[in-house]
Motif scaffolding. Structure first.
Motif, mmCIF file in Angstrom:
data_model
loop_
_atom_site.group_PDB
_atom_site.id
_atom_site.type_symbol
_atom_site.label_atom_id
_atom_site.label_comp_id
_atom_site.label_asym_id
_atom_site.label_seq_id
_atom_site.Cartn_x
_atom_site.Cartn_y
_atom_site.Cartn_z
ATOM 1 N N SER A 314 0.827 -1.209 0.000
ATOM 2 C CA SER A 314 0.000 0.000 0.000
ATOM 3 C C SER A 314 0.860 1.257 0.000
ATOM 4 C CB SER A 314 -0.941 0.002 1.199
ATOM 5 O OG SER A 314 -0.214 -0.033 2.404
ATOM 6 N N LEU A 315 2.031 1.173 0.636
ATOM 7 C CA LEU A 315 2.940 2.319 0.650
ATOM 8 C C LEU A 315 3.520 2.578 -0.735
ATOM 9 C CD1 LEU A 315 4.302 4.406 2.494
ATOM 10 C CD2 LEU A 315 6.137 2.751 2.857
ATOM 11 N N ALA A 316 3.873 1.500 -1.440
ATOM 12 C CA ALA A 316 4.439 1.645 -2.789
ATOM 13 C C ALA A 316 3.431 2.246 -3.759
ATOM 14 C CB ALA A 316 4.917 0.285 -3.297
ATOM 15 N N ILE A 317 2.188 1.789 -3.642
ATOM 16 C CA ILE A 317 1.150 2.298 -4.549
ATOM 17 C C ILE A 317 0.692 3.682 -4.125
ATOM 18 C CG2 ILE A 317 -1.201 1.913 -5.383
ATOM 19 C CD1 ILE A 317 -0.596 -1.087 -5.226
ATOM 20 N N GLY A 318 0.539 3.869 -2.818
ATOM 21 C CA GLY A 318 0.140 5.176 -2.314
ATOM 22 C C GLY A 318 -1.356 5.368 -2.320
ATOM 23 N N LYS A 319 -1.770 6.426 -1.650
ATOM 24 C CA LYS A 319 -3.190 6.745 -1.560
ATOM 25 C C LYS A 319 -3.743 7.056 -2.946
ATOM 26 C CE LYS A 319 -6.362 9.823 0.923
ATOM 27 N NZ LYS A 319 -6.440 10.969 1.873
ATOM 28 N N ARG A 320 -4.757 6.307 -3.337
ATOM 29 C CA ARG A 320 -5.369 6.439 -4.671
ATOM 30 C C ARG A 320 -4.325 6.305 -5.788
ATOM 31 N NH1 ARG A 320 -7.875 10.249 -1.570
ATOM 32 N NH2 ARG A 320 -6.515 11.898 -2.359
ATOM 33 N N GLY A 321 -3.294 5.488 -5.533
ATOM 34 C CA GLY A 321 -2.278 5.222 -6.557
ATOM 35 C C GLY A 321 -1.301 6.357 -6.784
ATOM 36 N N GLN A 322 -1.273 7.327 -5.863
ATOM 37 C CA GLN A 322 -0.485 8.537 -6.109
ATOM 38 C C GLN A 322 1.014 8.268 -6.180
ATOM 39 O OE1 GLN A 322 0.158 11.627 -3.020
ATOM 40 N NE2 GLN A 322 -1.019 12.955 -4.385
ATOM 41 N N ASN A 323 1.531 7.465 -5.259
ATOM 42 C CA ASN A 323 2.979 7.246 -5.241
ATOM 43 C C ASN A 323 3.459 6.575 -6.521
ATOM 44 O OD1 ASN A 323 5.453 7.462 -3.613
ATOM 45 N ND2 ASN A 323 5.452 5.216 -3.742
ATOM 46 N N ALA A 324 2.740 5.557 -6.967
ATOM 47 C CA ALA A 324 3.112 4.867 -8.203
ATOM 48 C C ALA A 324 2.936 5.782 -9.415
ATOM 49 C CB ALA A 324 2.264 3.607 -8.375
ATOM 50 N N ARG A 325 1.879 6.573 -9.386
ATOM 51 C CA ARG A 325 1.610 7.475 -10.513
ATOM 52 C C ARG A 325 2.709 8.533 -10.639
ATOM 53 N NH1 ARG A 325 -3.158 8.375 -9.165
ATOM 54 N NH2 ARG A 325 -2.911 10.313 -7.986
ATOM 55 N N LEU A 326 3.105 9.113 -9.527
ATOM 56 C CA LEU A 326 4.168 10.112 -9.557
ATOM 57 C C LEU A 326 5.499 9.497 -9.970
ATOM 58 C CD1 LEU A 326 3.355 12.244 -6.387
ATOM 59 C CD2 LEU A 326 3.249 13.001 -8.762
ATOM 60 N N ALA A 327 5.754 8.259 -9.505
ATOM 61 C CA ALA A 327 6.993 7.576 -9.877
ATOM 62 C C ALA A 327 7.040 7.312 -11.380
ATOM 63 C CB ALA A 327 7.115 6.271 -9.102
ATOM 64 N N ALA A 328 5.906 6.939 -11.952
ATOM 65 C CA ALA A 328 5.848 6.697 -13.399
ATOM 66 C C ALA A 328 6.089 7.983 -14.178
ATOM 67 C CB ALA A 328 4.485 6.091 -13.764
ATOM 68 N N LYS A 329 5.497 9.085 -13.710
ATOM 69 C CA LYS A 329 5.719 10.369 -14.383
ATOM 70 C C LYS A 329 7.168 10.802 -14.254
ATOM 71 C CE LYS A 329 1.029 12.201 -13.724
ATOM 72 N NZ LYS A 329 0.213 13.240 -13.041
ATOM 73 N N TYR A 372 -4.816 2.562 0.940
ATOM 74 C CA TYR A 372 -4.925 2.024 -0.421
ATOM 75 C C TYR A 372 -6.325 1.459 -0.592
ATOM 76 C CZ TYR A 372 -4.032 -0.741 -4.548
ATOM 77 O OH TYR A 372 -4.083 -1.267 -5.793
ATOM 78 N N ASP A 373 -7.014 1.883 -1.639
ATOM 79 C CA ASP A 373 -8.440 1.622 -1.752
ATOM 80 C C ASP A 373 -8.776 0.296 -2.422
ATOM 81 O OD1 ASP A 373 -8.930 4.078 -0.575
ATOM 82 O OD2 ASP A 373 -8.798 5.112 -2.503
ATOM 83 N N PRO A 377 -3.209 -4.107 -7.298
ATOM 84 C CA PRO A 377 -2.426 -3.044 -7.918
ATOM 85 C C PRO A 377 -2.431 -3.205 -9.431
ATOM 86 C CG PRO A 377 -0.974 -4.683 -6.962
ATOM 87 C CD PRO A 377 -2.372 -5.055 -6.546
ATOM 88 N N SER A 378 -2.129 -2.149 -10.135
ATOM 89 C CA SER A 378 -2.171 -2.200 -11.584
ATOM 90 C C SER A 378 -0.947 -1.522 -12.164
ATOM 91 C CB SER A 378 -3.450 -1.521 -12.074
ATOM 92 O OG SER A 378 -3.531 -1.551 -13.472
ATOM 93 N N ILE A 379 -0.973 -1.288 -13.445
ATOM 94 C CA ILE A 379 0.151 -0.672 -14.138
ATOM 95 C C ILE A 379 -0.068 0.823 -14.179
ATOM 96 C CG2 ILE A 379 1.361 -0.496 -16.349
ATOM 97 C CD1 ILE A 379 0.483 -3.386 -16.878
ATOM 98 N N TYR A 380 0.953 1.555 -13.802
ATOM 99 C CA TYR A 380 0.859 3.010 -13.782
ATOM 100 C C TYR A 380 1.839 3.563 -14.795
ATOM 101 C CZ TYR A 380 -1.643 2.293 -9.458
ATOM 102 O OH TYR A 380 -2.553 1.887 -8.532
ATOM 103 N N ASP A 381 1.394 4.559 -15.524
ATOM 104 C CA ASP A 381 2.308 5.285 -16.394
ATOM 105 C C ASP A 381 1.909 6.759 -16.366
ATOM 106 O OD1 ASP A 381 0.495 5.998 -18.623
ATOM 107 O OD2 ASP A 381 0.417 3.810 -18.905
ATOM 108 N N GLU A 382 2.681 7.601 -17.040
ATOM 109 C CA GLU A 382 2.466 9.045 -16.942
ATOM 110 C C GLU A 382 1.196 9.500 -17.629
ATOM 111 O OE1 GLU A 382 5.547 11.183 -18.922
ATOM 112 O OE2 GLU A 382 5.965 9.550 -20.282
#
Length: 387
Positions: A314-329, A372-373, A377-382
């Motif tokens: 849940s920490l890696a993905i982040g709240k509403r996927g934010q951490n993974a989304r920012l990492a992808a960007k 984490y909702d 987990p799924s695939i995140y990209d920018e």
């Protein structure tokens, strides 16, 4: 007009940077229009202003012809030779036609032209000053707001900040001092228009350049920035000199440097990570503050598969996927995050194999919300902001 007027133009040239000759030529052109309009004349005329005395003379221009069809535009060869024997057919003869009361019209026209030219010159100077500041940061004072824009005084000009460039966590009041990023400078009929932003990633980059001397002098380089304004940002930094700690330089003693930026952005959390040309290491760092067990890279699809401990999912993905989304960007890589147990079931991870080095490069801001909702987990990209 007189010599005093010419002295005034010389003063304008020095103080405003407007070429006096350009103003005089503009006045001459305007006087031609004024002469034709006020004296109901249709002939071709030329207006001359004496550069020393300021005296104005109007000359009608007539073409020399064998037979005259329009006396306003033409003159016979005999009449032209009576003025000067040197005239031939197709030459142009100038005859002075300055009206007696032309001075009043000239003075009024000159005032209008000078005022217009000064205004245009000032706008041009402002545009020249600010076009060089595009993609830069400036401090301004909030003047007013309406349903579309915040109007900010930048000194010489008033900039506008659209709604979508305003921080969702901020409210702006009259006389508030704010730092803003200049996104666009363009010429309009009403003068230069300056567009500014508080949400642009460039604002974060410029703030770090202001606060971190190592970035300003090039010792530390900002490689990438990803930002969700008002909430969380990630910034990747790199130093060519192995003796320099790029993350530590940005954090500063006791976190003072980055805290100054956080305060300016009204509490926006900032993750500072170490950039790497190795996508495995870079993606692992970008997912900070979570620990990473393994990163597999698919170069063709520019995609990474990341394995994290179950308790870190849940920490890696982040709240509403934010951490993974920012990492992808930040990295430009798609990121597929899987927990250790899920990866084992799918045969993607062997816990008995030699572990890759755990990565966690968060030197600042450990106050993370790990909510984490969704379970999967799924695939995140920018370009993908959903799960």
């Amino acid at each position: 007009m007189n010599s005093d007027f010419m002295d005034a133009l010389t003063s304008i040239e020095k103080n405003k940077g407007i070429d006096k000759e350009v103003i005089l030529e503009a006045i001459e052109q305007a006087l031609i229009t004024g002469y034709k309009r006020n004296f109901n004349q249709a002939q071709n005329v030329r207006v001359n202003i004496d550069r020393d005395s300021g005296d104005i003379r109007v000359f009608a221009q007539k073409e020399v012809v064998e037979e005259v069809f329009d006396a306003r535009l033409e003159i016979s060869l005999d009449a032209a030779k009576s003025i000067s024997p040197r005239y031939e057919v197709d030459d142009v003869v100038e005859i002075e036609v300055t009206p007696k009361d032309f001075g009043r019209i000239a003075a009024q026209t000159a005032k209008q032209v000078v005022t217009q030219r000064v205004r245009e010159a000032e706008r041009g100077i402002i545009y020249s000053d600010f076009i060089d500041r595009e993609e830069d940061i400036m401090t301004g004072i909030v003047q007013r707001q309406d349903h579309r824009f915040i109007y900010v005084d930048l000194g010489k000009v008033e900039a506008i900040m659209p709604l979508n460039e305003q921080m969702p966590t901020e409210s702006y009041k009259h006389n508030d001092r704010i730092k803003a990023f200049i996104t666009k400078v363009e010429k309009t009929t009403k003068g230069p228009q300056i567009m500014i932003s508080r949400t642009h990633p460039g604002l974060l980059k410029r703030l770090f350049e202001l606060e971190v001397p190592e970035i300003y002098d090039g010792t530390v380089e900002i490689k990438s920035v990803s930002r969700e304004a008002g909430d969380r940002s990630k910034i990747a930094v790199h130093a060519e000199d192995p003796e320099v700690d790029p993350v530590g330089s940005c954090v500063g003693p006791r976190g003072q440097r980055v805290q100054t930026i956080v305060n300016e952005l009204k509490g926006e959390k900032i993750d500072i990570v170490r950039w790497s040309d190795d996508p495995k290491e870079y993606v692992a760092n970008a997912l900070s503050p979570s620990k990473v067990l393994q990163v597999k890279v698919n170069e063709e699809e520019k995609m990474t598969q990341v394995i994290v401990p179950d308790y870190q999912l849940s920490l890696a993905i982040g709240k509403r996927g934010q951490n993974a989304r920012l990492a992808a960007k930040l990295t430009g890589w798609k990121i597929d995050i899987k927990s250790e147990s899920d990866a084992e079931e799918l045969g993607l991870y062997d816990p008995n194999a030699p572990l890759e080095e755990e990565h966690s490069d968060s030197d600042y801001d450990t106050d993370y919300d790990s909510e984490y909702d969704d379970a999967d987990p799924s695939i995140y990209d920018e370009e993908n902001d959903h799960k």
